[in-house]
Scaffold this active site. Structure first.
Site, PDB file in Angstrom:
ATOM      1  CD  GLU A   1      -2.967  -1.074   0.225  1.00 54.43           C
ATOM      2  OE1 GLU A   1      -3.085  -0.007  -0.428  1.00 54.43           O
ATOM      3  OE2 GLU A   1      -3.669  -2.084   0.037  1.00 54.43           O
TER       4      GLU A   1
ATOM      5  NE  ARG B   1     -17.603  -4.351   2.633  1.00 57.39           N
ATOM      6  CZ  ARG B   1     -17.892  -5.610   2.969  1.00 57.39           C
ATOM      7  NH1 ARG B   1     -19.150  -6.008   3.053  1.00 57.39           N
ATOM      8  NH2 ARG B   1     -16.919  -6.478   3.220  1.00 57.39           N
TER       9      ARG B   1
ATOM     10  CB  CYS C   1      -6.188  -3.008   6.463  1.00 57.99           C
ATOM     11  SG  CYS C   1      -6.407  -4.770   6.773  1.00 57.99           S
TER      12      CYS C   1
ATOM     13  CG  HIS D   1      -4.688  -5.104   1.810  1.00 63.59           C
ATOM     14  ND1 HIS D   1      -4.850  -3.739   1.802  1.00 63.59           N
ATOM     15  CD2 HIS D   1      -5.502  -5.575   2.807  1.00 63.59           C
ATOM     16  CE1 HIS D   1      -5.718  -3.392   2.749  1.00 63.59           C
ATOM     17  NE2 HIS D   1      -6.129  -4.487   3.377  1.00 63.59           N
TER      18      HIS D   1
HETATM   19  N1  PCA Z   1      -8.289  -7.043   6.340  1.00 60.92           N
HETATM   20  C1  PCA Z   1      -9.209  -5.971   6.709  1.00 60.92           C
HETATM   21  C2  PCA Z   1      -9.095  -5.847   8.197  1.00 60.92           C
HETATM   22  C3  PCA Z   1      -8.395  -7.070   8.665  1.00 60.92           C
HETATM   23  C4  PCA Z   1      -7.849  -7.695   7.445  1.00 60.92           C
HETATM   24  O1  PCA Z   1      -7.124  -8.694   7.418  1.00 60.92           O
HETATM   25  C5  PCA Z   1      -8.967  -4.685   5.927  1.00 60.92           C
HETATM   26  O2  PCA Z   1      -8.472  -4.750   4.787  1.00 60.92           O
HETATM   27  O3  PCA Z   1      -9.283  -3.620   6.430  1.00 60.92           O
END
Ligand code: PCA
Length: 213
Positions: free
Chosen positions: A78, A88, A141, A165
């Site tokens: 990111e 959401r 996240c 991610h």
């Molecule tokens: N993904 C979520 C929160 C926890 C995770 O593993 C996110 O992308 O916000």
């Protein structure tokens, strides 16, 4: 060099979280780096508290937070976290902030201080799909990424931090027809490549990995 790698507990009705399963496969030592793994609750406020407490204990040189991005088909460092919570779905503690600033005194956005393009390149170089992402969403996240970067800005300016991610595991994707997936072993290999890139690059690569939309 000491690096703290965090991963989230399962959320949104899933039995597993690929970030946690992959981070559990990381070795404690990698090319002279010490790697400390930490499980983090998928909850807005607590996630940041738990990671900041671990930073205080371990004093890492860098922090890499990892989370699940169901529906993404690549491992995605990111580039930026924004100063906004807009959930959401409720988090694992039942919290569901809507259109709330994470830190009313903080900047609207904070860029990752990890070499995100070098990380993308390093993951691709071992044959695993990677893309540079320009949004970490507005859920837990993004909240954690912003919270850790803000903590570093205020209290630990030499500590680098950022977020990656990762896709669903194949077992998860089986319950979401059409969703892409990546085997956990490959996700772990991608994270190892990203960690090596963090260890090797203080400054990022100036290569064109931007997006037109
Ligand atoms: N993904 C979520 C929160 C926890 C995770 O593993 C996110 O992308 O916000």
């Amino acid at each position: 060099m000491r690096i703290l790698v965090t991963a989230f507990e399962p959320f949104d009705g899933e039995a597993t979280n690929p970030s946690l399963d992959a981070v559990r496969l990381l070795p404690p030592h990698l090319d002279g780096m010490q790697v400390d793994a930490l499980e983090v609750p998928t909850a807005f406020g607590r996630s940041v508290d738990v990671v900041i407490a671990a930073i205080g204990r371990l004093e890492p040189d860098a922090v890499l937070c990892v989370g699940q991005a169901g529906g993404r088909g690549a491992v995605t460092p990111e580039r930026v976290a924004i100063n906004l919570d807009d959930a959401r779905i409720p988090d694992n503690a039942g919290g569901q902030p809507i259109d709330r600033m994470i830190d009313p005194d903080g900047p609207p956005a904070i860029f990752s201080t990890l070499p995100v393009k070098a990380m993308v390149q390093a993951i691709r170089d071992i044959g695993i799909p990677a893309e540079l992402s320009n949004t970490a969403g507005t859920y837990v996240c993004n909240h954690l990424m912003y919270g850790v970067l803000r903590h570093a800005q205020r209290e630990r300016p030499r500590m680098r931090s950022g977020f990656v991610h990762v896709p669903y595991s194949p077992e998860q994707a089986a319950a979401h027809p059409g969703a892409p997936s990546l085997p956990i072993e490959d996700t772990a290999r991608a994270l190892i490549a990203a960690l090596r890139a963090i260890g090797a690059h203080d400054a990022d690569l100036a290569v064109p990995l931007g997006a037109t939309h």
